[in-house]
Design a protein around this motif. Structure first.
Motif, mmCIF file in Angstrom:
data_model
loop_
_atom_site.group_PDB
_atom_site.id
_atom_site.type_symbol
_atom_site.label_atom_id
_atom_site.label_comp_id
_atom_site.label_asym_id
_atom_site.label_seq_id
_atom_site.Cartn_x
_atom_site.Cartn_y
_atom_site.Cartn_z
ATOM 1 N N THR A 1 -4.032 6.877 -3.155
ATOM 2 C CA THR A 1 -4.590 5.838 -2.286
ATOM 3 C C THR A 1 -5.033 4.635 -3.104
ATOM 4 O O THR A 1 -5.345 4.762 -4.293
ATOM 5 C CB THR A 1 -5.785 6.393 -1.481
ATOM 6 N N GLN B 1 9.472 0.391 4.513
ATOM 7 C CA GLN B 1 9.013 0.714 3.159
ATOM 8 C C GLN B 1 9.348 -0.473 2.245
ATOM 9 O O GLN B 1 10.430 -0.519 1.638
ATOM 10 C CB GLN B 1 9.690 1.986 2.653
ATOM 11 N N TYR C 1 4.182 0.501 -7.204
ATOM 12 C CA TYR C 1 3.425 1.744 -7.362
ATOM 13 C C TYR C 1 4.189 2.743 -8.217
ATOM 14 O O TYR C 1 3.587 3.494 -8.999
ATOM 15 C CB TYR C 1 3.062 2.372 -6.019
ATOM 16 N N THR D 1 5.048 4.873 1.065
ATOM 17 C CA THR D 1 3.759 4.252 1.338
ATOM 18 C C THR D 1 3.354 4.513 2.782
ATOM 19 O O THR D 1 4.195 4.522 3.691
ATOM 20 C CB THR D 1 3.774 2.740 1.032
ATOM 21 N N THR D 2 2.085 4.780 2.984
ATOM 22 C CA THR D 2 1.567 5.198 4.289
ATOM 23 C C THR D 2 0.263 4.474 4.604
ATOM 24 O O THR D 2 -0.318 3.812 3.751
ATOM 25 C CB THR D 2 1.289 6.716 4.285
ATOM 26 N N CYS E 1 -4.127 1.745 2.707
ATOM 27 C CA CYS E 1 -2.852 1.817 1.996
ATOM 28 C C CYS E 1 -2.850 3.051 1.111
ATOM 29 O O CYS E 1 -3.665 3.164 0.193
ATOM 30 C CB CYS E 1 -2.621 0.558 1.161
ATOM 31 N N VAL F 1 8.628 7.544 -3.965
ATOM 32 C CA VAL F 1 7.387 6.986 -3.423
ATOM 33 C C VAL F 1 7.550 6.689 -1.938
ATOM 34 O O VAL F 1 8.555 6.112 -1.511
ATOM 35 C CB VAL F 1 6.988 5.688 -4.158
ATOM 36 N N TYR G 1 -0.187 6.353 -0.705
ATOM 37 C CA TYR G 1 1.146 6.657 -1.225
ATOM 38 C C TYR G 1 1.323 8.171 -1.315
ATOM 39 O O TYR G 1 0.382 8.898 -1.605
ATOM 40 C CB TYR G 1 1.337 6.062 -2.621
ATOM 41 N N THR G 2 2.534 8.613 -1.047
ATOM 42 C CA THR G 2 2.928 9.986 -1.319
ATOM 43 C C THR G 2 3.992 9.959 -2.398
ATOM 44 O O THR G 2 4.981 9.222 -2.282
ATOM 45 C CB THR G 2 3.478 10.675 -0.058
ATOM 46 N N LEU G 3 3.779 10.735 -3.450
ATOM 47 C CA LEU G 3 4.744 10.860 -4.534
ATOM 48 C C LEU G 3 5.400 12.232 -4.434
ATOM 49 O O LEU G 3 4.709 13.243 -4.258
ATOM 50 C CB LEU G 3 4.058 10.726 -5.897
ATOM 51 N N LEU H 1 6.920 -0.290 -3.209
ATOM 52 C CA LEU H 1 7.380 0.965 -3.798
ATOM 53 C C LEU H 1 7.600 0.821 -5.302
ATOM 54 O O LEU H 1 7.191 1.675 -6.088
ATOM 55 C CB LEU H 1 8.672 1.428 -3.128
#
Length: 346
Positions: free
Chosen positions: A206, A54, A62, A75-76, A218, A73, A220-222, A59
């Motif tokens: 995204t 990560q 974003y 990232t995925t 790329c 955050v 993101y999960t918040l 991170l």
């Protein structure tokens, strides 16, 4: 080989992405991609070393854009990996279920089915809002509830008061996942401010849409830090290639964000142009859209879709009867598509 696969996989129908469906033409308005092809500078040294799981720069960048802390955050590899990670982390195969509300994005169901997690389906209401009484009646055994807003393929926003009501219903019972893949086209509708109040809320984002980086994969999960820590237990050890990290940080820089906002505004303008033009055609209904696409109902949607396909205009057919989803491309693509549809109905 098919018979050696898990029974669950043998029965699985894969998600038919725009690229899997194919097509041949010069107007591509089927995948909700950005028409802008931006350029970036890359430093390709150090590729002999594994990247950070990560990257801090990604991170932090974003988090600053989204208005959260870096520890909130993850990232995925696209938002799709975020969907899978949440199901894997919170659902026991052959025991728990997810719940989703069609018509909506198809990968919630496919990710769950691949992992061996049951699916509960509560259709949206006639105006494509959450059916809260039906959701409440189906929550037994549900660990994750997926809600998409703006919703794909319908384009509408889910009522904020219903999202809050859902979060109240699911306290200490399930994770609520808000899929905000298209939120950059209507940032005022984000639920990110609700993270402070609801520890079981996760938000998918995204760079594929408004940031014009679909090929970067790329996402993101918040979420609150505790939920993020759970997801870090199941994510792959090196999910972020160096070039992805570099490009993402450039896209999230001050100049990158300014460019994204300008381009999103132009896409919204083209969407409005399409909506006005299509609405003037007798027999055609255009639904209000808040993403970079419109859902359009035609007298015969399949015939229109096929005719456009045969003429090199690749749109996206819809599971909703007689409806076709049309991405908002550049002005030339929108003009060409609108002119074709006008001729088709003359």
């Amino acid at each position: 080989m098919e018979k050696l696969a898990r029974q669950q996989v043998q029965k699985l129908t894969p998600y038919l992405s725009a690229r899997r469906i194919g097509g041949s033409g010069d107007v591509w308005l089927n995948a909700n991609e950005s028409p802008f092809d931006n350029t970036y500078q890359l430093n390709l040294s150090g590729l002999n070393r594994y990247p950070s799981c990560q990257p801090e720069g990604m991170l932090s960048a974003y988090a600053a854009y989204a208005g959260v802390q870096p520890e909130q955050v993850l990232t995925t590899r696209g938002a799709d990996e975020g969907i899978e990670l949440i199901i894997r982390a919170f659902c026991e195969p052959n025991e728990d279920a997810i719940l989703y509300c069609p018509p909506t994005y198809g990968m919630y169901a496919i990710s769950a089915e691949t992992i061996g997690v049951a699916r509960k389906v509560v259709p949206l209401t006639s105006d494509w809002q959450l059916d809260l009484p039906a959701i409440e009646a189906n929550l037994d055994g549900v660990k994750v509830v997926f809600v998409c807003s703006p919703n794909n393929p319908t384009g509408n926003l889910v009522a904020r008061e219903d999202i809050v009501a859902l979060l109240e219903l699911t306290k200490d019972r399930a994770i609520v996942v808000m899929d905000e893949a298209y939120i950059d086209f209507c940032p005022q509708a984000s639920t990110v401010d609700l993270l402070e109040q609801y520890e079981h809320l996760a938000i998918l984002r995204t760079l594929s849409k408004a940031f014009a980086l679909a090929g970067l994969r790329c996402g993101y999960t918040l979420a609150n830090a505790e939920l993020i820590q759970v997801l870090l237990k199941v994510i792959a050890p090196y999910p972020v290639p160096y070039p992805v990290s570099e490009i993402a940080q450039q896209a999230l820089s001050e100049s990158g964000l300014a460019r994204m906002k300008y381009q999103a505004l132009e896409i919204n303008t083209n969407r409005a142009y399409l909506q006005a033009g299509l609405s003037a055609i007798p027999g055609v209904t255009v639904f209000d859209g808040w993403g970079n696409y419109l859902l359009v109902e035609f007298p015969d949607g399949d015939a229109l879709f096929q005719a456009a396909w045969d003429n090199g205009m690749i749109l996206r057919n819809s599971p909703i009867e007689n409806c076709v989803r049309i991405s908002a491309g550049n002005r030339e693509e929108c003009e060409k598509t609108l002119a074709f549809i006008r001729r088709f109905y003359q």
